[in-house]
Write an enzyme that holds these catalytic residues in place. Structure first.
Site, PDB file in Angstrom:
ATOM      1  N   PRO A  72      -4.527 -22.957  -2.349  1.00 54.77           N
ATOM      2  CG  PRO A  72      -3.008 -22.121  -0.782  1.00 54.77           C
ATOM      3  CD  PRO A  72      -3.248 -22.244  -2.269  1.00 54.77           C
ATOM      4  CG  ASP A 124      10.082   0.062   3.417  1.00 53.83           C
ATOM      5  OD1 ASP A 124      10.659  -1.004   3.728  1.00 53.83           O
ATOM      6  OD2 ASP A 124       8.873   0.120   3.149  1.00 53.83           O
ATOM      7  NE  ARG A 167      -6.074 -16.210   9.331  1.00 54.11           N
ATOM      8  CZ  ARG A 167      -5.959 -15.242   8.419  1.00 54.11           C
ATOM      9  NH1 ARG A 167      -5.071 -15.346   7.454  1.00 54.11           N
ATOM     10  NH2 ARG A 167      -6.737 -14.188   8.474  1.00 54.11           N
ATOM     11  CE  LYS A 175      -1.883  -1.199  11.720  1.00 55.13           C
ATOM     12  NZ  LYS A 175      -0.912  -0.173  11.217  1.00 55.13           N
ATOM     13  CB  ALA A 216       6.308   1.589   8.835  1.00 52.75           C
ATOM     14  CB  THR A 222      -6.125  -3.233   9.686  1.00 53.42           C
ATOM     15  OG1 THR A 222      -6.909  -4.348   9.258  1.00 53.42           O
ATOM     16  CG2 THR A 222      -5.701  -3.485  11.130  1.00 53.42           C
ATOM     17  CG  ASP A 223     -11.141  -4.516   7.999  1.00 52.20           C
ATOM     18  OD1 ASP A 223     -10.041  -5.079   8.156  1.00 52.20           O
ATOM     19  OD2 ASP A 223     -11.933  -4.817   7.087  1.00 52.20           O
ATOM     20  CD  GLU A 224      -6.985  -8.604   9.739  1.00 56.40           C
ATOM     21  OE1 GLU A 224      -6.640  -9.384  10.651  1.00 56.40           O
ATOM     22  OE2 GLU A 224      -6.517  -8.647   8.592  1.00 56.40           O
ATOM     23  CB  ALA A 257      -3.457  -7.784  19.578  1.00 57.04           C
ATOM     24  CB  ILE A 274      -0.968   0.001   1.201  1.00 56.34           C
ATOM     25  CG1 ILE A 274      -1.810  -1.272   1.218  1.00 56.34           C
ATOM     26  CG2 ILE A 274      -1.883   1.229   1.145  1.00 56.34           C
ATOM     27  CD1 ILE A 274      -2.725  -1.403   2.438  1.00 56.34           C
ATOM     28  CE1 TYR A 324      -1.486  -5.969  10.819  1.00 51.50           C
ATOM     29  CE2 TYR A 324      -3.580  -7.073  10.356  1.00 51.50           C
ATOM     30  CZ  TYR A 324      -2.709  -6.000  10.172  1.00 51.50           C
ATOM     31  OH  TYR A 324      -3.081  -4.959   9.359  1.00 51.50           O
TER      32      TYR A 324
END
Length: 359
Positions: A218, A36, A295, A167, A85, A137-139, A165, A16, A163
């Protein structure tokens, strides 16, 4: 958008971030200082077009290194920092969470600390103009059931992976630096992105890559996990609008209005490749699909309510999924050398760990 001359973009060699660097350099006359660390997903091939351009300054460094950040702020006097980042892949966070805490939490904290020191010393006009935009993120909102309303900016945080958590932690730090210290922050929480330059561990480029190589494709579990898919160029445009016009201290959710199951994503890509690559008698790309063990903690559904950014700032995605996925597949077909360069031995070892051993 022409407030001052320079912005700092962190993580600008990733998926992104590099798309945003392209977008910003094309749409403005400003300079981009691109910081970066160049981990596995950071790739200077993403930025070949701007390699020797005077308005693109690349710096190989870590946001967790306070001195590097401090020096960049002092040397380049940016009017904004846009923080992409991050370690961002859920599967990697499950097998190796340490890097996610270091980059996403400690790194963001260091950026905030140095940005506050820089901002606090600015002259009043420059201080008023400065922005710190944090891309999230929406997560962080957790998982939705089938009939639950989409995530809004007021949805309680409920991260379910290391991940998400990490963010969520970084989002809270950004909020705290605004409310405690007055740092003019903005936060965006986006849905699943897809498009050019995406590292092929994520679903869409992984499917394209494996299909073209006639390798197994997969799908986790039953393949009915739902995501809202956002074309990356639409996301970049939304970030530009928020940076330009967003209200300081606010959060803006950015979504593509495309809720689709993983199974439908894979089948769509296979059908397009069947149409675009004719002459393969008695073969369909869907024949490569293999269902593998799900997963741990796999969130069932994400969905974004992007009405706030639409109503306040006038942003809407321009790409439908049909147009966006066609553009994406065409890009990967036209950039086989890029794919070959990033699918190294290290990538193959990761695929074996995360997919083949789940079969």
């Amino acid at each position: 958008m022409e407030k001052q001359r320079t912005i700092i973009v962190t993580g600008g060699a990733g998926f992104i971030g590099s798309n945003f660097v392209h977008f910003w350099l094309e749409k403005t006359n400003q300079t981009v200082v691109n910081l970066d660390k160049l981990t596995y997903a950071g790739n200077l091939d993403n930025l070949k077009r701007w390699a020797n351009h005077p308005r693109h300054i690349f710096v190989n460094g870590d946001i967790a290194d306070r001195q590097v950040v401090s020096n960049l702020l002092k040397d380049h006097h940016p009017w904004a920092i846009v923080n992409f980042a991050a370690e961002s892949h859920v599967d990697r966070s499950i097998s190796a969470p340490d890097d996610f805490i270091q980059t996403n939490v400690v790194g963001t904290f260091n950026l905030l600390r140095e940005s506050y020191a820089y901002w606090n010393a600015l002259e009043p006009d420059a201080k008023e103009a400065f922005r710190f935009l944090h891309v999230s993120t929406d997560e962080v909102y957790g998982s939705l059931e089938k009939d639950d309303p989409a995530f809004s900016e007021t949805t309680p945080y409920a991260p379910n992976s290391p991940y998400s958590a990490s963010k969520a932690s970084s989002d809270h730090l950004v909020r705290a630096y605004h409310h405690t210290y007055g740092l003019p922050t903005l936060t965006t929480n986006c849905s699943n992105n897809y498009g050019p330059y995406q590292f092929p561990e994520k679903l869409i480029p992984l499917v394209i890559h494996n299909a073209l190589q006639r390798k197994p494709i997969p799908i986790y579990g039953d393949g009915m996990n739902v995501r809202d898919w956002l074309y990356v160029e639409d996301h970049c445009a939304a970030i530009g609008v928020v940076l330009d016009s967003g209200r300081v201290g606010q959060v803006y959710n950015i979504g593509g209005n495309n809720e689709i199951t993983n199974r439908d994503i894979v089948n769509t890509i296979c059908r397009i490749l069947d149409d675009w690559l004719p002459g393969q008698k008695d073969f369909t790309h869907a024949s490569l699909i293999e269902f593998v063990t799900d997963r741990p903690g796999h969130d069932r559904r994400y969905a974004i309510d992007a009405s706030k950014i639409k109503n306040e700032l006038g942003w809407d995605p321009q790409e439908s999924f049909a147009t966006g996925i066609a553009r994406t597949i065409r890009w990967y077909l036209d950039n086989a050398a890029w794919v070959e360069n990033v699918t190294s031995g290290a990538y193959q070892r990761w695929v074996k760990l995360n997919y083949e051993e789940r079969g």
